[in-house]
Design a protein around this motif. Structure first.
Motif, PDB file in Angstrom:
ATOM      1  N   SER A  31       0.029   9.539  -5.042  1.00 39.40           N
ATOM      2  CA  SER A  31       1.336  10.089  -4.731  1.00 39.40           C
ATOM      3  C   SER A  31       2.342   9.618  -5.759  1.00 39.40           C
ATOM      4  N   ALA A 362      -6.729  12.156   0.088  1.00 35.72           N
ATOM      5  CA  ALA A 362      -5.657  11.210   0.391  1.00 35.72           C
ATOM      6  C   ALA A 362      -5.333  11.271   1.875  1.00 35.72           C
ATOM      7  N   ASP A 366       0.249  10.993   2.591  1.00 37.24           N
ATOM      8  CA  ASP A 366       0.313  11.072   1.132  1.00 37.24           C
ATOM      9  C   ASP A 366       0.010  12.472   0.636  1.00 37.24           C
ATOM     10  N   ASN A 369       3.170  14.339   0.857  1.00 38.59           N
ATOM     11  CA  ASN A 369       4.067  13.977  -0.241  1.00 38.59           C
ATOM     12  C   ASN A 369       3.723  14.682  -1.550  1.00 38.59           C
ATOM     13  N   ARG A 517      -2.079   3.216  -2.618  1.00 40.81           N
ATOM     14  CA  ARG A 517      -1.077   4.259  -2.421  1.00 40.81           C
ATOM     15  C   ARG A 517      -1.180   4.861  -1.026  1.00 40.81           C
ATOM     16  N   ARG A 518      -1.334   3.987  -0.051  1.00 37.49           N
ATOM     17  CA  ARG A 518      -1.407   4.424   1.341  1.00 37.49           C
ATOM     18  C   ARG A 518      -0.028   4.280   1.975  1.00 37.49           C
ATOM     19  N   ASN A 519       0.433   5.296   2.651  1.00 27.87           N
ATOM     20  CA  ASN A 519       1.717   5.277   3.306  1.00 27.87           C
ATOM     21  C   ASN A 519       1.842   4.052   4.200  1.00 27.87           C
TER      22      ASN A 519
END
Length: 586
Positions: A31, A362, A366, A369, A517-519
């Motif tokens: 993301s 993902a 993400d 996003n 890159r994990r929310n």
């Protein structure tokens, strides 16, 4: 559906030569909103990394594919490998400098660390009742060499004991460490659950697809075996099988099981498998695991090359059939034209066209996003944003000398500090894996490699907004890692000295968010059976599909492998799908 069980743990993103996570430069992310800095442009873009805008093509081949897969986690690789097997032109785009997502391995000073799941079973199974990952590997003509074993150490308020899988050994453990009441209730549970496993295993995950073709590849094909399983179970078993899509706690309640240890133990198994207790896990998923762990002859298995060996096998299968993999290749956004997903734009500015579909591995947050929100229905946005999340993780990776460490040290250890808090309480459960006791080459001679973590119970809110270079972050990091250090000292024994560890890496939820890159550093959706269902794989945007832990069947290695297979099957014809099932004898 979980005949291959992977204990839950997302990875820190590391590579050789870095002493700790703070020294590691972030790689390009899934993301764009999470990118902290761009990596240096490689001298040779042909190595699979992105070049600057206007630079040479970083991919082996043209800047298009039939299917573009975003992310090389287990789900993404299973999807891509099967698509390649189906003779589709498939390209996997991965932000990190190595594939595998939550299941990759990394090397530090000669220690090969598992960054994610570490407890497995069912690798050697084949045929209709095999686990999803084994079915995918079979379809790709690949295998993973494993060591087999049958026990794991448990440290609980009642004491500590070597928990052995299998129908009779665990009964002996219960009688010795808990009491005869626990034995009787466990027998009662197995008598009710094991007959259901025939029905739970009657429909191979790899036979499922996301369109009406499933009536041919799954329903009609396996209806006879499913019917036979109901007949074999008899009226009582058939009635119980109707509960397979309900929370497992309903089975426990219907049997009137009251022994505190039995109920706590089932909660622990559920939580380690799917991130929820028995009141939130699908009965089918836990029933499948019971069949793998508590039937005669069952064994646990560990890949001799670490979990990275699983990823390597999937990548070999992908490339064997002509699939492509591009590393350090960040997808900035999914491109939508005329309401359809037609490709992706990279942070380098390049556009990769997807002629048939884009598949996102993902998370749901993400993936959202990555999309131009003008093309996304508000109802879909609201549903994603309202989906509850599992908490994050604390990690401890250690490399230390085996001298003075007891020789009977086992590979797996689970520490539960207080049953009354619940297994999902923060700082309460610690999982420890020491794979060097089984796998050769995972540590330098005479050394051990260890991974400890708090499984999806670390609140992201404690860390949100902290400066990773600040004193408050360092203080909290030391404070919140202490529970893991104490668990390790208990498991490894008196010969262990934390100060003498050659490698000491502590990871936090911010580490997880930064590198995976994990929310909010989450492990995935906290969706409870009976209260909600995991989303399907299609999205409101035509030609955009999703796989991984944000989709059906849910969280865990078996589930994400199944999700990738379902998407791949959906993108090809029923005849191609049926031919594959015939080829692998399913």
């Amino acid at each position: 559906m979980a005949s291959l069980v992977g204990l839950r743990a997302p990875p820190p993103m590391l590579r050789p030569g870095f002493k700790n996570w703070r020294e590691r430069r972030p790689v390009l992310a899934r993301s764009g909103s999470m990118v902290e800095e761009e990596p240096p442009v490689p001298a040779n873009p042909a190595d699979g990394r992105p070049s600057t805008p206007g630079g040479r093509n970083p991919f082996p081949g043209k800047l298009e594919a039939d299917v573009v897969v975003i992310g090389s986690g287990i789900g993404g690789l299973c999807c891509a490998g099967l698509l390649a097997r189906y003779k589709q032109d498939v390209l996997v785009l991965e932000s990190h400098d190595q594939p595998g997502g939550a299941a990759h391995s990394f090397d530090i000073k000669g220690y090969k660390f598992d960054s994610g799941p570490s407890l497995f079973s069912g690798f050697q199974s084949r045929g209709p009742q095999a686990n999803p990952l084994a079915q995918v590997l079979d379809a790709l003509g690949e295998s993973v060499e494993c060591a087999s074993y049958n026990s794991w150490m448990v440290y609980i308020p009642e004491g500590e004991f070597l928990s052995r899988i299998g129908p009779t050994e665990f009964l002996k453990d219960l009688e010795m460490y808990v009491g005869i009441d626990a034995v009787q209730e466990w027998k009662k549970l197995l008598d009710a659950v094991l007959p259901m496993s025939t029905a739970a295993m009657a429909l191979p995950p790899i036979s499922i697809r996301g369109d009406l073709g499933v009536l041919s590849t799954a329903a009609a094909r396996y209806a006879p075996s499913l019917l036979k399983s109901f007949v074999q179970m008899g009226p009582q078993g058939a009635l119980g099988a109707t509960k397979l899509l309900r929370p497992f706690s309903e089975i426990i309640d219907s049997l009137e099981l009251k022994n505190p240890f039995i109920r706590n133990w089932v909660d622990l198994l559920s939580f380690l498998l799917a991130g929820v207790k028995s009141d939130g896990i699908l009965s089918a998923e836990l029933v499948y695991m019971f069949a793998e762990w508590y039937k005669p002859g069952c064994m646990l298995e560990y890949p001799l090359g670490g979990t990275g060996a699983i990823v390597d096998a999937l990548v070999r299968g992908l490339q064997k059939f002509g699939g492509r993999l591009a590393l350090r290749t960040h997808v900035e956004n999914i491109v939508v034209e005329n309401g359809r997903a037609v490709g992706v734009k990279l942070s380098s500015g390049q556009f990769i066209r997807a002629k048939k579909a884009v598949v996102s591995n993902a998370s749901m947050w993400d993936t959202l996003n990555l999309l131009p929100l003008d093309f996304v229905p508000k109802s879909y946005q609201d549903r994603v944003n309202a989906t509850p999340q599992c908490e994050s993780f604390m990690h401890l990776h250690l490399g230390f000398d085996a001298a003075n460490i007891r020789e009977d040290l086992g590979i797996h250890h689970i520490v539960v500090n207080d049953w009354s808090k619940g297994v999902d309480a923060e700082q309460n459960v610690v999982s420890i894996s020491i794979p060097s006791v089984l796998g050769k080459g995972l540590a330098p001679p005479g050394k051990h490699v260890l991974h400890a973590y708090t499984p999806g119970t670390e609140p992201f809110g404690l860390w949100e907004g902290l400066d990773r270079k600040g004193a408050e972050y360092r203080r909290l990091k030391e404070e919140r890692s202490e529970v893991m250090w104490r668990a390790v000292e208990r498991a490894v024994g008196r010969g262990f000295d934390r100060e003498k560890c050659e490698v000491k890496l502590v990871g936090t939820p911010l580490t997880h968010k930064r590198f995976l890159r994990r929310n909010r550093g989450t492990y995935g959706p906290a969706i409870k059976a009976g209260q909600g269902t995991f989303p399907g794989h299609a999205t409101p945007i035509p030609q955009l599909f999703c796989c991984g832990d944000s989709t059906f069947p849910g969280i865990g290695v078996p589930a994400v492998a199944a999700s990738g297979a379902i998407v791949a099957n959906t993108l090809v014809s029923v005849s191609q799908h049926s031919e594959l099932l015939d080829a692998i004898g399913i």
